[in-house]
Design an enzyme around this catalytic site. Sequence first.
Site, PDB file in Angstrom:
ATOM      1  CG  ASN A   1      28.637  10.211  31.285  1.00 19.90           C
ATOM      2  OD1 ASN A   1      27.528   9.706  31.329  1.00 19.90           O
ATOM      3  ND2 ASN A   1      28.841  11.494  31.497  1.00 19.90           N
ATOM      4  CG  ASP A   2      34.933   8.277  31.499  1.00 19.25           C
ATOM      5  OD1 ASP A   2      34.939   8.271  30.255  1.00 19.25           O
ATOM      6  OD2 ASP A   2      35.420   9.191  32.171  1.00 19.25           O
TER       7      ASP A   2
ATOM      8  CG  HIS B   1      32.231  17.479  27.218  1.00 20.26           C
ATOM      9  ND1 HIS B   1      32.106  17.636  28.583  1.00 20.26           N
ATOM     10  CD2 HIS B   1      33.188  16.547  27.039  1.00 20.26           C
ATOM     11  CE1 HIS B   1      32.979  16.860  29.189  1.00 20.26           C
ATOM     12  NE2 HIS B   1      33.648  16.190  28.286  1.00 20.26           N
TER      13      HIS B   1
ATOM     14  NE  ARG C   1      35.252  15.196  37.422  1.00 18.93           N
ATOM     15  CZ  ARG C   1      34.495  14.922  36.358  1.00 18.93           C
ATOM     16  NH1 ARG C   1      33.910  13.740  36.262  1.00 18.93           N
ATOM     17  NH2 ARG C   1      34.316  15.807  35.393  1.00 18.93           N
TER      18      ARG C   1
ATOM     19  CD  GLU D   1      35.790   8.293  36.355  1.00 24.36           C
ATOM     20  OE1 GLU D   1      35.022   8.836  35.555  1.00 24.36           O
ATOM     21  OE2 GLU D   1      36.594   8.926  37.069  1.00 24.36           O
TER      22      GLU D   1
ATOM     23  NE  ARG E   1      32.478   9.491  28.089  1.00 23.96           N
ATOM     24  CZ  ARG E   1      32.222  10.745  28.433  1.00 23.96           C
ATOM     25  NH1 ARG E   1      31.117  11.330  28.015  1.00 23.96           N
ATOM     26  NH2 ARG E   1      33.053  11.412  29.210  1.00 23.96           N
TER      27      ARG E   1
ATOM     28  CB  CYS F   1      27.874  12.129  39.639  1.00 25.00           C
ATOM     29  SG  CYS F   1      29.505  11.503  39.198  1.00 25.00           S
TER      30      CYS F   1
ATOM     31  NE  ARG G   1      30.629  17.315  34.293  1.00 26.79           N
ATOM     32  CZ  ARG G   1      29.296  17.412  34.348  1.00 26.79           C
ATOM     33  NH1 ARG G   1      28.729  18.573  34.671  1.00 26.79           N
ATOM     34  NH2 ARG G   1      28.538  16.361  34.096  1.00 26.79           N
TER      35      ARG G   1
END
Length: 545
Positions: free
Chosen positions: A459-460, A195, A338, A436, A470, A507, A302
Amino acid sequence: MKRRCTGLRKYMGKPIGKGIRSGPVAVIRDANEPVKRKRTDNSQEEAERLKTACEESKKQLEKLYQKAVKEAGEAGAAIFKIHQMLLEDGSYLSAIYNQIETEHVNAEYAAAAAGDAFSERFAGMDDEYMRARAADIKDISNRLVRNLRGQKEMDWEAMEPSIIIADDLSPSETIQMDKDKILAFVTVHGSANSHTAILARMMNIPAVIGVPLELDSVRNGMPAVVNGTTGEVFLEPEEEICRQAQARMEEEEEGSCLLQEQKGKETVTTYGKKIHLYANIGGVKDAGSALENDAEGIGLFRSEFLYLDRTDFPTEEEQFQAYKQVLQMMAGKKVIIRTLDMGADKKADYFNLGKEENPALGYRGIRICLKQPELFKTQLRALLRAAVFGDLAIMYPMIISVEEVKKIHEIVEGVKAELDEREIPCKIPEQGIMIETPAAVMISDELAGSVDFFSIGTNDLTQYTLAIDRQNEKLEDFYDPHHKAVLKMIRMAVENAHKAGKWAGICGELAADPELTETFVNMGVDELSVAPAMVLKLRKRIREL
């Protein structure tokens, strides 16, 4: 003659945010560093230290209360009054003083031990309100320990823009930061997909991770230069290095001015393909950055960041006000929110999620919401109420089945009926899902018929497709977001959305990767949502295709 600084120290790390910055250092130390038990022969001195730490904690909490009243009102600030009251609780303080006196231990250890014991006791109570105080006790104990250690809280208001240096940073730590005061990031640990790295790219600032620094040897305020392109970090740099850094920063400023010419222009290729270019945000404050960079809307709000850096769940009203404010700021532009995506590396003590062997594959995202429907309904009520104030869309994370989507829709319909019965203005907006997981990709033809849109979280999707955590810095050489399997999955999801007459966007971090922009456009991706700082760069790239 050029001045040379005998204290010059140069370090190399992994660059994750391009550009160069110079400025003073601000060190963020780990607040959760283990507390060591030490025997003391002077219990009276330890008791006096504890008394001083209590007074300092009360002053800090009063300052936080006054700040929160201005920003969130009395209701939002009440938590800091509760903390002050707990600091004056006789049984809690007596437990600490008694342990210092009878066991002859240091005040830090006594405060931490009492905090653990009381927190555990509160967590086991039947009353929901009392259970919620478990996290408050833990928070107070941590504050006492920090003050006993002499660890000062970061005063973002008083601090000048600085280069942040830390061992590593959690999502809850990064959300507290005043983004205007951050020049660059340097961390000893962390991965390129953490992050901290995502935040650095979101803010378009230099960042270097994996830097072999001894934090005890770094002083607040000492000068530094960070090169996020080469991975170089200079502490107490000599004059020539500072001069070169200044020249590079001036070049970057010129490039930034050229990008401003993209404002107001349509995001369309030379052959007429239109792409919706949105921004990712973590909270209300970030909406201003999205507007400043001329984003067409918000592709990812988020909402879990409303739950971090707190000791209790945000209320329906708090969430409603946050969502409403962003919708009003965006003035008719689309805002995709989300739903709560806690779990994995995003945690808050009051959720009581417990320790998991593999949290990335565990109790997270929509799984928490479906297991705790009352928590989910609180957020949904806020979202449906906010939907009447703008173009809102809801997006659900970590979906793996059509049955989950059906269950979500049933809950949403129930919430709508409840609000209608109370005559509270509301509406059900567009509802989409995050793609994802490989499971979602493989049944995306079935899922497309149940939702209004797909948003692909790369990402996921990458970590689940490649079976690589990751966040694990040891595996970065194996982590390949350009892997053919990942790109094929993205293409499959987009094609299945289009077959059902639905739109599909991206995204995740890959949305801003200039090496893949043309690939995504050729796949037929309808929307790209990126960090606000990347909007104009990506618009320029798309308009040149």
